[in-house]
Design an enzyme around this catalytic site. Structure first.
Site, mmCIF file in Angstrom:
data_model
loop_
_atom_site.group_PDB
_atom_site.id
_atom_site.type_symbol
_atom_site.label_atom_id
_atom_site.label_comp_id
_atom_site.label_asym_id
_atom_site.label_seq_id
_atom_site.Cartn_x
_atom_site.Cartn_y
_atom_site.Cartn_z
ATOM 1 N N ASP A 117 43.936 -18.303 -10.708
ATOM 2 C CA ASP A 117 42.927 -17.973 -11.724
ATOM 3 C C ASP A 117 42.505 -19.228 -12.475
ATOM 4 O OD1 ASP A 117 41.172 -16.292 -13.068
ATOM 5 O OD2 ASP A 117 42.641 -15.688 -14.568
ATOM 6 N N LYS B 25 40.148 -21.635 -14.003
ATOM 7 C CA LYS B 25 38.808 -21.582 -14.572
ATOM 8 C C LYS B 25 38.844 -22.302 -15.913
ATOM 9 C CE LYS B 25 39.778 -17.047 -16.569
ATOM 10 N NZ LYS B 25 39.394 -15.637 -16.609
ATOM 11 N N ASN C 73 41.060 -21.136 -18.732
ATOM 12 C CA ASN C 73 42.512 -21.272 -18.554
ATOM 13 C C ASN C 73 42.959 -22.729 -18.539
ATOM 14 O OD1 ASN C 73 42.853 -18.526 -18.491
ATOM 15 N ND2 ASN C 73 42.861 -18.379 -16.275
#
Length: 178
Positions: free
Chosen positions: A79, A81, A84
């Protein structure tokens, strides 16, 4: 529990968020992480807009180092991105949010399952195929595209590779991921 284990392994890299402590109640496991006070990379990109090549190269290098550390430990983030990725007060990046991470993905080992944010997912994950750690490199490519174009979203099939500096950065990242 995966996030707790990944946070422990992250302590070996300055480009990954570190866990400080953990404790468990009857119903919960609580994780305390280092305090990063300058927001996330998405906020920085929105504020700055299109980054110049030296700045994009600097941030890409820090992300490459963080991703390499995870992959060397058999961890796939899944995840990756801008939301994050946290920005420290010294202007460095730290990859965070390991809640969807997979462990023990070494070499040719693959995984399946849909996890993460669709705008940053590799085609193989989106189509339900098996994938490996390369999906993190794909997400990094999308982040790099956002850095150099200031577009908040990557549109598959509409990548404009006319920026020669962006091409050079992508080629160098490609070398690291092999």
């Amino acid at each position: 529990m995966v996030e707790r284990r990944v946070l422990q392994l992250a302590s070996g890299s300055p480009f990954l968020l570190h866990g400080q402590f953990a404790f468990q109640t009857k119903d919960l496991v609580l994780l305390g992480m280092e305090y990063i006070n300058c927001g996330d990379f998405d906020e920085l990109l929105q504020r700055k807009g299109c980054l110049d090549s030296p700045c994009a190269r600097f941030y890409a290098a820090e992300l490459v180092c963080g991703i390499q550390h995870l992959h060397a430990k058999g961890i796939v983030h899944r995840d990756l991105k801008p939301d994050n990725i946290l920005v420290t007060s010294a202007g460095h990046l730290k990859i965070a949010d390991f809640g969807l991470a997979l462990e023990d993905i070494y070499g040719d080992r693959t995984a399946s399952g849909y996890a993460g944010t669709p705008d940053f997912m590799a085609p193989e994950m989106l189509s339900g195929e098996e994938y490996n750690a390369a999906i993190d490199w794909y997400a990094l490519g999308i982040i790099l595209n956002i850095m150099v174009t200031s577009r908040s979203k990557y549109h598959r099939g509409r990548f404009n590779a006319s920026n020669i500096e962006a091409k050079n950065i992508i080629k160098k990242v490609n070398i690291f991921s092999m």
